[in-house]
Design an enzyme around this catalytic site. Structure first.
Site, PDB file in Angstrom:
ATOM      1  NE  ARG A 101      83.573  26.193  89.370  1.00  0.00           N
ATOM      2  CZ  ARG A 101      82.467  26.582  88.772  1.00  0.00           C
ATOM      3  NH1 ARG A 101      81.301  26.425  89.343  1.00  0.00           N
ATOM      4  NH2 ARG A 101      82.507  27.098  87.549  1.00  0.00           N
ATOM      5  CD  GLU A 200      81.803  33.854  86.856  1.00  0.00           C
ATOM      6  OE1 GLU A 200      82.877  33.672  86.255  1.00  0.00           O
ATOM      7  OE2 GLU A 200      80.753  33.259  86.554  1.00  0.00           O
ATOM      8  NE  ARG A 204      82.632  30.222  91.223  1.00  0.00           N
ATOM      9  CZ  ARG A 204      82.881  30.414  89.938  1.00  0.00           C
ATOM     10  NH1 ARG A 204      83.977  29.934  89.395  1.00  0.00           N
ATOM     11  NH2 ARG A 204      82.026  31.056  89.190  1.00  0.00           N
ATOM     12  CB  CYS A 246      77.746  33.087  85.301  1.00  0.00           C
ATOM     13  SG  CYS A 246      77.614  32.315  83.678  1.00  0.00           S
ATOM     14  CB  THR A 248      76.966  28.509  83.315  1.00  0.00           C
ATOM     15  OG1 THR A 248      77.965  29.263  84.018  1.00  0.00           O
ATOM     16  CG2 THR A 248      76.750  29.093  81.947  1.00  0.00           C
ATOM     17  NE  ARG A 255      85.094  24.368  85.779  1.00  0.00           N
ATOM     18  CZ  ARG A 255      86.202  23.832  85.240  1.00  0.00           C
ATOM     19  NH1 ARG A 255      86.097  22.859  84.348  1.00  0.00           N
ATOM     20  NH2 ARG A 255      87.396  24.260  85.586  1.00  0.00           N
ATOM     21  NE  ARG A 283      85.081  25.501  81.764  1.00  0.00           N
ATOM     22  CZ  ARG A 283      84.636  26.250  82.767  1.00  0.00           C
ATOM     23  NH1 ARG A 283      85.473  26.696  83.677  1.00  0.00           N
ATOM     24  NH2 ARG A 283      83.363  26.573  82.868  1.00  0.00           N
ATOM     25  CD  GLU A 288      84.538  29.988  81.431  1.00  0.00           C
ATOM     26  OE1 GLU A 288      84.758  30.643  82.452  1.00  0.00           O
ATOM     27  OE2 GLU A 288      83.410  29.743  80.996  1.00  0.00           O
TER      28      GLU A 288
HETATM   29  P1  ADP Z   1      86.210  27.517  87.442  1.00  0.00           P
HETATM   30  O1  ADP Z   1      86.714  26.210  87.797  1.00  0.00           O
HETATM   31  O2  ADP Z   1      85.924  28.341  88.617  1.00  0.00           O
HETATM   32  O3  ADP Z   1      85.039  27.386  86.498  1.00  0.00           O
HETATM   33  P2  ADP Z   1      88.452  27.922  85.557  1.00  0.00           P
HETATM   34  O4  ADP Z   1      87.916  27.075  84.454  1.00  0.00           O
HETATM   35  O5  ADP Z   1      89.068  29.231  85.158  1.00  0.00           O
HETATM   36  O6  ADP Z   1      87.336  28.331  86.629  1.00  0.00           O
HETATM   37  O7  ADP Z   1      89.523  27.070  86.358  1.00  0.00           O
HETATM   38  C1  ADP Z   1      90.186  27.622  87.447  1.00  0.00           C
HETATM   39  C2  ADP Z   1      91.551  27.002  87.655  1.00  0.00           C
HETATM   40  O8  ADP Z   1      91.387  25.666  88.102  1.00  0.00           O
HETATM   41  C3  ADP Z   1      92.395  26.947  86.399  1.00  0.00           C
HETATM   42  O9  ADP Z   1      93.732  27.244  86.724  1.00  0.00           O
HETATM   43  C4  ADP Z   1      92.291  25.513  85.986  1.00  0.00           C
HETATM   44  O10 ADP Z   1      93.393  25.035  85.232  1.00  0.00           O
HETATM   45  C5  ADP Z   1      92.229  24.824  87.336  1.00  0.00           C
HETATM   46  N1  ADP Z   1      91.661  23.475  87.263  1.00  0.00           N
HETATM   47  C6  ADP Z   1      90.431  23.126  86.836  1.00  0.00           C
HETATM   48  N2  ADP Z   1      90.263  21.799  86.892  1.00  0.00           N
HETATM   49  C7  ADP Z   1      91.421  21.288  87.380  1.00  0.00           C
HETATM   50  C8  ADP Z   1      91.889  19.974  87.659  1.00  0.00           C
HETATM   51  N3  ADP Z   1      91.107  18.898  87.480  1.00  0.00           N
HETATM   52  N4  ADP Z   1      93.137  19.838  88.148  1.00  0.00           N
HETATM   53  C9  ADP Z   1      93.942  20.912  88.349  1.00  0.00           C
HETATM   54  N5  ADP Z   1      93.557  22.169  88.108  1.00  0.00           N
HETATM   55  C10 ADP Z   1      92.320  22.364  87.614  1.00  0.00           C
HETATM   56  N1  ARG Z   2      80.477  35.003  80.155  1.00  0.00           N
HETATM   57  C1  ARG Z   2      81.360  34.015  79.615  1.00  0.00           C
HETATM   58  C2  ARG Z   2      80.820  33.506  78.284  1.00  0.00           C
HETATM   59  O1  ARG Z   2      79.688  33.756  77.988  1.00  0.00           O
HETATM   60  C3  ARG Z   2      81.537  32.843  80.575  1.00  0.00           C
HETATM   61  C4  ARG Z   2      80.326  31.974  80.754  1.00  0.00           C
HETATM   62  C5  ARG Z   2      80.457  30.781  81.661  1.00  0.00           C
HETATM   63  N2  ARG Z   2      81.569  30.798  82.528  1.00  0.00           N
HETATM   64  C6  ARG Z   2      81.654  31.460  83.678  1.00  0.00           C
HETATM   65  N3  ARG Z   2      82.812  31.525  84.255  1.00  0.00           N
HETATM   66  N4  ARG Z   2      80.610  31.984  84.236  1.00  0.00           N
HETATM   67  O2  ARG Z   2      81.555  32.856  77.555  1.00  0.00           O
END
Ligand code: ADP
Ligand code: ARG
Length: 320
Positions: A101, A200, A204, A246, A248, A255, A283, A288
């Site tokens: 993403r 956020e 995305r 954010c 990050t 990501r 994760r 997250e």
């Molecule tokens: P972001 O990817 O935007 O940083 P999250 O870590 O919350 O946010 O992930 C968002 C969703 O994407 C979650 O439901 C997570 O399980 C799913 N996800 C992330 N990576 C994968 C993957 N490789 N395969 C399937 N689902 C995924």
């Molecule tokens: N603010 C949260 C922390 O400090 C998330 C940081 C990174 N992740 C994000 N989705 N921006 O743990």
């Protein structure tokens, strides 16, 4: 990271500063003050935040995106032919799925902590009208959150397609205001190309599928992002790349992750050290701040700024 980088000297320097849209130090750090288990603990309310509060954000950004200096220029490469990431698990023994993403925000609007309901709605309208014209592999439908029944929303969340509701980090950053208005998800029938609207970040852009064909997932994302670049102008600077709420997510906003079965590696005493060495982040299975189940981890690139999109995917491939 906020605790480490907001030293007494930096605090004195920035404590009374404000951006022209009114973003204060308190607004930037509130999420971390409320959620003391934060890993980072700051959000930017607008593009100017990164300049006005640079004594705090600069060192924190360098701390997170290892190897990047705030004076560096940020590179970009979304040419899938430059990626060397053959499917590491063609038999499907370890990798359940792959997802990549990027985060994007539209020029002319504040970042989400200072966005208004009118802003959210205007973005939703603009974005969904454009997405409705997408063809072929990128053709899909927009599903607004408002009016979506609970069971449908929960299934989309459980199946890893939709963002979750009520995130306490976003709540304290002021990002959940007027929920669920102006929020939603666009996706194709196969749910391999998806766009989150007004979580956020304003956008995305997501490419995902079952299995470990990282190249195919990246190629689809390149096609989607290159198409979206023709429709929208995104917030971007020479040294910070694409801007995000954010720090990050600055730079590529990317990501790239796999859901991978690693019960033994994850139980190893040096698991965290090995992840750090390869610039990857583990994760839980629901993203997250979630726990994992059955030794399946979400393994992704940690750095997103100071290296190109191709290099971000390469970090995930090398580490995974
Ligand atoms: P972001 O990817 O935007 O940083 P999250 O870590 O919350 O946010 O992930 C968002 C969703 O994407 C979650 O439901 C997570 O399980 C799913 N996800 C992330 N990576 C994968 C993957 N490789 N395969 C399937 N689902 C995924
Ligand atoms: N603010 C949260 C922390 O400090 C998330 C940081 C990174 N992740 C994000 N989705 N921006 O743990």
């Amino acid at each position: 990271l906020r605790k480490k980088n907001l030293t007494p000297a930096v605090f004195e320097q920035v404590k009374d500063r404000k951006t022209s849209s009114g973003v204060t130090l308190k607004a930037c750090i509130n999420s971390g003050l409320v959620n003391t288990d934060s890993g980072v603990g700051v959000y930017a309310g607008d593009e100017e935040t990164y300049k006005v509060f640079e004594p705090l954000f600069g060192p924190l950004i360098e701390d997170y995106h290892k190897g990047f200096k705030i004076t560096d220029k940020h590179p970009s490469d979304m040419d899938e032919s430059h990626l060397t990431a053959p499917n590491p698990d063609p038999e499907g023994k370890y990798i359940l799925s792959t997802r990549i993403r990027v985060a994007r925000n539209l020029r002319g609007y504040p970042l989400q902590p200072t966005n208004t309901l009118d802003g959210l709605k205007a973005i939703e309208k603009k974005v969904t009208e454009s997405l409705a014209t997408f063809e072929g592999e990128l053709k899909g439908t927009y599903y607004p959150l408002q009016g979506m029944d609970e069971a449908t929303a929960q299934k989309l969340i459980d199946d890893h397609f939709l963002f979750k509701k009520g995130d306490r980090f976003l709540e304290a950053a002021g990002i959940n205001q007027a929920w669920p208005e102006g929020r939603g998800i666009f996706h194709d029938d196969a749910k391999t190309f998806l766009v989150w609207v007004n979580e956020e970040d304003q956008l995305r852009i997501i490419s995902m599928q079952n299995g470990g064909d990282i190249g195919a997932v990246f190629a689809r994302l390149c096609k989607a992002v290159n198409t979206m670049n023709k429709h929208f102008e995104f917030q971007h600077t020479e040294n910070l790349g694409y801007l995000s709420s954010c720090p990050t997510n600055l730079g590529t906003g990317m990501r790239a992750s796999v859901h991978i079965k690693i019960p033994n590696a994850s139980a190893h005493a040096d698991f965290k050290k090995i992840c750090d060495e390869y610039h990857i982040q583990p994760r839980g299975i629901h993203g997250e701040h979630s726990e994992t189940a059955g030794g399946v981890y979400d393994i992704s690139n940690k750095r997103r700024l100071g290296l190109s999109e191709v290099q971000c995917v390469q970090d995930m491939f090398n580490g995974g």
